[in-house]
Design an enzyme around this catalytic site. Structure first.
Site, PDB file in Angstrom:
ATOM      1  CB  SER A 102       9.685 -40.677  -9.607  1.00  8.28           C
ATOM      2  OG  SER A 102       9.314 -41.825 -10.330  1.00  8.28           O
TER       3      SER A 102
ATOM      4  CG  ASN B 180       1.361 -44.779  -4.230  1.00 12.21           C
ATOM      5  OD1 ASN B 180       1.762 -45.694  -4.951  1.00 12.21           O
ATOM      6  ND2 ASN B 180       2.188 -44.002  -3.534  1.00 12.21           N
TER       7      ASN B 180
ATOM      8  CB  CYS C  91       8.862 -49.214  -4.765  1.00 13.40           C
ATOM      9  SG  CYS C  91       7.088 -49.543  -4.778  1.00 13.40           S
TER      10      CYS C  91
ATOM     11  CE  LYS D  73      11.444 -40.832  -4.381  1.00 20.17           C
ATOM     12  NZ  LYS D  73      10.368 -40.460  -5.292  1.00 20.17           N
TER      13      LYS D  73
ATOM     14  CG  ASN E 155       9.774 -44.209  -2.724  1.00 20.57           C
ATOM     15  OD1 ASN E 155       8.555 -44.021  -2.726  1.00 20.57           O
ATOM     16  ND2 ASN E 155      10.391 -44.813  -3.713  1.00 20.57           N
TER      17      ASN E 155
ATOM     18  N   GLY F 164       2.791 -36.865   0.960  1.00 23.60           N
ATOM     19  CA  GLY F 164       2.064 -35.635   1.275  1.00 23.60           C
ATOM     20  C   GLY F 164       2.429 -35.055   2.628  1.00 23.60           C
TER      21      GLY F 164
ATOM     22  CG  MET G 299       0.653 -45.937  -8.124  1.00 22.54           C
ATOM     23  SD  MET G 299      -1.067 -45.502  -8.005  1.00 22.54           S
ATOM     24  CE  MET G 299      -1.493 -45.389  -9.718  1.00 22.54           C
ATOM     25  N   GLY G 300       1.908 -50.226  -7.877  1.00 22.53           N
ATOM     26  CA  GLY G 300       2.503 -51.500  -8.290  1.00 22.53           C
ATOM     27  C   GLY G 300       3.405 -51.383  -9.500  1.00 22.53           C
ATOM     28  CG  LEU G 301       7.338 -50.455  -9.435  1.00 23.98           C
ATOM     29  CD1 LEU G 301       8.223 -51.611  -8.968  1.00 23.98           C
ATOM     30  CD2 LEU G 301       8.202 -49.371 -10.042  1.00 23.98           C
TER      31      LEU G 301
END
Ligand code: RRO
Length: 306
Positions: free
Chosen positions: A22, A70, A130, A165, A192, A217, A72-74
């Site tokens: 995802s 990251n 998250c 997750k 996650n 990563g 991204m903030g969903l």
């Protein structure tokens, strides 16, 4: 190439053991189609919620040593809009589509789940992990009671497999996993991103606009691998999807040996492109042949044998 690379999990069959994780290329039907054509056994969408969110302002990604951080903030268009994309993906691909969903309450998750399932999702992945968005994500997945409530609500709302997750940012991942499985989770995705930060020594300030983010990563591979190992030990009969830092076929084999039935690939695609699926599939196939294993199933959890 398929043959012995096929895996079965929670009632679904995957022609290949590596899925798109995802958050990477999981927005549009066309990019998901490209990933399937490159050798992914399934795709997991970017997390979608009840209402649209813009996400955080830039910078949202930082290239760290051996990984990405990251926040991204969903960002997502909201489920009402995204159902059109789900239908479109199902027209383009015949491999399973797993829709990742998030919410701020059990009710939110259940509503989004029902809409995604009705639109054609083959399975759901509950994002309860998250690391940096308030009132959702890890704030749900770090509390066994709240997590259980969310899983139960989703299971009551849909008839498709539900994956959970998990977050690596916990003291004992198996406690949360137990809560998820006892509430009806069909499989666990582990894991996650790891909560992280990067600081710019010139400006003296954190790099990301949100300050903290999630590390993915190669830098996190052995932590994700340990999470999978812990889960397999405590919950030997629950299917596990390994996720975190897989960038070559050797990493994939390590995850199977630790107990993963399948794996997800994310950050490696950012580095190498979708071709990484084909390279990893080929490496796994050759390893199985060389070691005279007939299937991936035969090596799942083998490292636990004493
Ligand atoms: O969107 C994000 O910032 C994000 C999510 Br939803 C997540 O689950 N994990 C992550 O590292 N970033």
């Amino acid at each position: 190439m398929e043959g012995n690379l096929r895996v079965q999990l929670a009632g679904l069959t995957f022609s290949y053991p590596c899925m798109l994780a995802s958050g990477v290329l999981g927005y549009s039907a066309e990019t998901m189609q490209r990933v399937i054509e490159a050798g992914a056994g399934a795709v997991v969408s970017k997390s979608v919620g009840l209402k649209a969110r813009d996400g955080y302002t830039n910078p949202t990604v930082f290239q760290a040593k051996n990984g990405l951080i990251n926040a991204m903030g969903l960002p997502n268009p909201g489920i009402e809009t995204y159902v059109k994309e789900i239908r479109h993906v199902k027209e383009l691909i015949c491999q399973p589509l797993i829709v990742s969903i998030f919410g701020y309450s059990a009710e939110d998750y259940a509503i989004v789940a029902e809409k995604a399932a009705t639109a054609g999702a083959d399975a759901l992945e509950l994002n309860v992990s998250c690391p940096h968005v308030k009132q959702t994500g890890a704030e749900i997945g770090q509390n066994p009671n709240v997590l259980s409530e969310v899983v139960k609500a989703v299971k009551a709302a849909v008839n498709i497999p539900v994956f959970v997750k998990l977050s690596p940012n916990v003291t004992d991942i198996t406690l949360l996993a137990n809560a998820a499985v006892n509430a009806g989770a069909d499989a666990l995705t582990a894991v996650n991103t790891l909560k992280a930060i990067a600081i710019d020594i010139e400006t003296t300030k954190p790099v990301l606009s949100n300050i903290k983010g999630g590390l993915s990563g190669p830098a996190m591979k052995n932590i994700a691998l340990r999470c999978v190992y812990d889960l397999k030990e405590k919950l030997p009969n629950t299917p596990i999807i390994g996720c975190g830092g897989v960038s070559n076929w050797q990493d994939a084999i390590e995850f199977f040996l630790a107990g993963a039935n399948a794996i997800q690939i994310g950050t490696a695609i950012a580095y190498e492109g979708p071709e990484v699926f084909q390279t990893i599939n080929l490496g796994i196939k050759k390893y199985l042949e060389k070691k005279q294993f007939r299937s991936i199933e035969e090596i799942v959890g083998l490292s636990h044998r004493r």
